[in-house]
Enzyme design. Structure first.
Site, mmCIF file in Angstrom:
data_model
loop_
_atom_site.group_PDB
_atom_site.id
_atom_site.type_symbol
_atom_site.label_atom_id
_atom_site.label_comp_id
_atom_site.label_asym_id
_atom_site.label_seq_id
_atom_site.Cartn_x
_atom_site.Cartn_y
_atom_site.Cartn_z
ATOM 1 N N TYR A 48 -46.467 -3.833 -3.286
ATOM 2 C CA TYR A 48 -45.024 -3.843 -3.110
ATOM 3 C C TYR A 48 -44.555 -5.288 -2.942
ATOM 4 O O TYR A 48 -45.231 -6.091 -2.295
ATOM 5 C CB TYR A 48 -44.624 -3.026 -1.874
ATOM 6 C CG TYR A 48 -43.134 -3.020 -1.624
ATOM 7 C CD1 TYR A 48 -42.280 -2.305 -2.453
ATOM 8 C CD2 TYR A 48 -42.586 -3.746 -0.572
ATOM 9 C CE1 TYR A 48 -40.913 -2.308 -2.243
ATOM 10 C CE2 TYR A 48 -41.213 -3.754 -0.351
ATOM 11 C CZ TYR A 48 -40.378 -3.035 -1.187
ATOM 12 O OH TYR A 48 -39.028 -3.043 -0.975
ATOM 13 N N ASP A 62 -32.445 -12.463 4.587
ATOM 14 C CA ASP A 62 -32.357 -11.363 3.609
ATOM 15 C C ASP A 62 -30.926 -10.828 3.562
ATOM 16 O O ASP A 62 -30.633 -9.728 4.029
ATOM 17 C CB ASP A 62 -33.343 -10.259 4.011
ATOM 18 C CG ASP A 62 -33.367 -9.111 3.013
ATOM 19 O OD1 ASP A 62 -33.002 -9.326 1.839
ATOM 20 O OD2 ASP A 62 -33.743 -7.987 3.422
ATOM 21 N N ASP A 89 -38.395 -5.037 -5.051
ATOM 22 C CA ASP A 89 -37.082 -4.818 -4.443
ATOM 23 C C ASP A 89 -36.041 -5.571 -5.258
ATOM 24 O O ASP A 89 -36.060 -6.799 -5.320
ATOM 25 C CB ASP A 89 -37.144 -5.345 -3.002
ATOM 26 C CG ASP A 89 -35.853 -5.202 -2.237
ATOM 27 O OD1 ASP A 89 -34.841 -4.787 -2.821
ATOM 28 O OD2 ASP A 89 -35.856 -5.527 -1.031
ATOM 29 N N ASP A 91 -32.737 -5.311 -4.677
ATOM 30 C CA ASP A 91 -31.507 -5.349 -3.886
ATOM 31 C C ASP A 91 -30.452 -4.405 -4.491
ATOM 32 O O ASP A 91 -30.747 -3.260 -4.771
ATOM 33 C CB ASP A 91 -30.989 -6.780 -3.770
ATOM 34 C CG ASP A 91 -31.813 -7.615 -2.789
ATOM 35 O OD1 ASP A 91 -32.582 -7.028 -2.004
ATOM 36 O OD2 ASP A 91 -31.701 -8.850 -2.804
ATOM 37 N N HIS A 116 -36.577 -0.819 -7.070
ATOM 38 C CA HIS A 116 -35.580 0.044 -6.420
ATOM 39 C C HIS A 116 -34.269 -0.715 -6.273
ATOM 40 O O HIS A 116 -34.232 -1.934 -6.096
ATOM 41 C CB HIS A 116 -36.075 0.604 -5.086
ATOM 42 C CG HIS A 116 -36.416 -0.388 -4.026
ATOM 43 N ND1 HIS A 116 -35.481 -1.063 -3.292
ATOM 44 C CD2 HIS A 116 -37.617 -0.804 -3.554
ATOM 45 C CE1 HIS A 116 -36.075 -1.844 -2.403
ATOM 46 N NE2 HIS A 116 -37.376 -1.718 -2.557
ATOM 47 N N GLU A 118 -30.407 -0.428 -4.405
ATOM 48 C CA GLU A 118 -29.838 0.209 -3.218
ATOM 49 C C GLU A 118 -28.336 0.383 -3.323
ATOM 50 O O GLU A 118 -27.691 -0.153 -4.228
ATOM 51 C CB GLU A 118 -30.207 -0.597 -1.975
ATOM 52 C CG GLU A 118 -29.631 -1.993 -1.955
ATOM 53 C CD GLU A 118 -30.385 -2.906 -1.003
ATOM 54 O OE1 GLU A 118 -29.724 -3.544 -0.173
ATOM 55 O OE2 GLU A 118 -31.622 -2.996 -1.093
ATOM 56 N N CYS A 126 -30.609 -6.729 5.673
ATOM 57 C CA CYS A 126 -31.850 -5.998 5.877
ATOM 58 C C CYS A 126 -31.557 -4.559 6.260
ATOM 59 O O CYS A 126 -30.655 -4.281 7.051
ATOM 60 C CB CYS A 126 -32.680 -6.686 6.971
ATOM 61 S SG CYS A 126 -34.122 -5.733 7.491
ATOM 62 N N ARG A 161 -32.646 3.475 -3.734
ATOM 63 C CA ARG A 161 -32.715 3.364 -2.279
ATOM 64 C C ARG A 161 -31.338 3.659 -1.703
ATOM 65 O O ARG A 161 -30.327 3.137 -2.194
ATOM 66 C CB ARG A 161 -33.158 1.958 -1.882
ATOM 67 C CG ARG A 161 -33.003 1.683 -0.394
ATOM 68 C CD ARG A 161 -33.546 0.325 -0.009
ATOM 69 N NE ARG A 161 -32.766 -0.272 1.064
ATOM 70 C CZ ARG A 161 -33.057 -1.426 1.655
ATOM 71 N NH1 ARG A 161 -34.114 -2.101 1.282
ATOM 72 N NH2 ARG A 161 -32.278 -1.899 2.607
ATOM 73 N N GLU A 191 -33.894 4.823 3.305
ATOM 74 C CA GLU A 191 -34.138 3.742 4.253
ATOM 75 C C GLU A 191 -33.759 4.149 5.680
ATOM 76 O O GLU A 191 -32.794 4.887 5.901
ATOM 77 C CB GLU A 191 -33.348 2.503 3.833
ATOM 78 C CG GLU A 191 -33.494 1.295 4.746
ATOM 79 C CD GLU A 191 -34.919 0.755 4.810
ATOM 80 O OE1 GLU A 191 -35.822 1.493 5.253
ATOM 81 O OE2 GLU A 191 -35.128 -0.410 4.426
ATOM 82 N N ASN A 213 -40.800 3.728 4.314
ATOM 83 C CA ASN A 213 -40.874 2.309 4.649
ATOM 84 C C ASN A 213 -41.355 2.145 6.084
ATOM 85 O O ASN A 213 -40.632 2.457 7.031
ATOM 86 C CB ASN A 213 -39.495 1.671 4.479
ATOM 87 C CG ASN A 213 -39.484 0.192 4.802
ATOM 88 O OD1 ASN A 213 -40.534 -0.424 4.970
ATOM 89 N ND2 ASN A 213 -38.298 -0.387 4.887
#
Length: 303
Positions: A48, A62, A89, A91, A116, A118, A126, A161, A191, A213
């Site tokens: 990952y 982040d 990731d 975002d 993924h 989101e 985050c 996500r 998440e 996660n």
């Protein structure tokens, strides 16, 4: 030698086969290419690549400051070092639906097995911090439709996500997950689930692979692989764990230098030079140049 033997297409096909096997796939987070190779060497099923880690690697928080080119470039460097599939990731997809489409194709070209995307607003934060905000359903589903339409390899995994659990509760998360699946998402990343019962409720709500996660110091309890398997999870990630452990060890080593002036008492905590050379596969390079690996590293006892 050099990079992975498996092509990106093979890695994606392998991931798809793994996901229908019923096994829980373990994807520790790689913080650089060498750590990805170690993850494979230790027998895990995948790698990952965390957006938080990529940002931290640049010394940034982040909050959506990294760019598509930075993420795709670092993702390529990590993914090509291992025969394991790597999920990254992405975002919020780096912009509007058209940007999401470009993101998917850039990540395909970088050799990733999936990504993924989101449903947070921009700028994001985050997933385990307070004060997150999510976009409406129409915007969230447009992102996923754009991603699905843009991919050229049907095995490239498009994972959605959703961060809505923290903002609006579990029922909203279940509804959002269903909408994202209807939009074409191959898998769901819910998440900041707080309990095993919440993961189980998500499992009962949708019939696609689910990711758990297990990030430290966050909203979720740190459940074991067995616990997550028992409630039907398909993937589990430890996104920042290896970076945290490495940075913790680095901090302690720097303190040791400040306090005692040497690292002689830390040798037992270090990766031995021989182990590093084995991980780097020095010997294979000798096939091309016999002057590369014409030495032996002795393992002298520590103490």
């Amino acid at each position: 030698m050099l990079y992975a033997k498996n092509t990106p297409a093979q890695k994606r096909a392998n991931l798809r086969q793994q996901l229908v096997s019923g096994e829980l796939l373990r994807f520790p987070g790689a913080f650089n290419p060498l750590s990805a190779r170690m993850i494979e060497d230790k027998g895990f099923e995948g790698v990952y690549i965390s957006g938080a880690v990529l940002a931290a690697d640049l010394g940034l928080p982040d909050i959506g400051l990294t760019t598509l080119s930075e993420v795709a470039g670092r993702g390529k460097q990590i993914a090509r070092m291992t025969d394991l599939p790597a999920i990254i990731d992405a975002d919020t997809g780096f912009g509007e639906p058209m940007n999401v489409a470009r993101t998917v194709q850039e990540l395909e070209d970088a050799g990733l097995a999936g990504c993924h995307i989101e449903d947070q607003i921009n700028p994001k934060r985050c997933g385990h911090l307070d004060g997150k905000q999510v976009v409406d359903s129409a915007t969230a589903t447009k992102r996923i439709r754009a991603a699905v339409d843009a991919r050229r390899d049907e095995n490239f995994l498009i994972m959605a996500r959703t961060d809505i659990r923290a903002a609006e509760g579990l029922d909203a998360a279940l509804d959002r997950a269903k909408e994202l699946v209807d939009a074409g998402a191959d898998a769901i990343f819910p998440e900041a689930m707080r309990t095993l019962e919440e993961f189980e409720a998500m499992r009962n709500a949708v019939d696609v692979p689910l990711l758990a996660n297990m990030t430290e110091f966050g909203k979720s309890e740190l459940f074991s692989v067995d616990e997550l398997r028992n409630v039907g999870m398909n993937l589990v990630i430890w996104p920042v764990s290896m970076l945290r452990i490495s940075m913790g060890a680095t901090g302690r080593a720097l303190d040791e230098i400040n306090e005692v002036g040497h690292l002689r008492d830390k040798l037992g905590e270090m990766q031995h030079r021989a182990d590093l050379y084995e991980l780097l596969d020095y010997e294979a390079y000798n096939h091309f140049d016999t002057s590369v690996f014409n030495f032996r590293v002795e393992r002298e006892p520590i103490g």
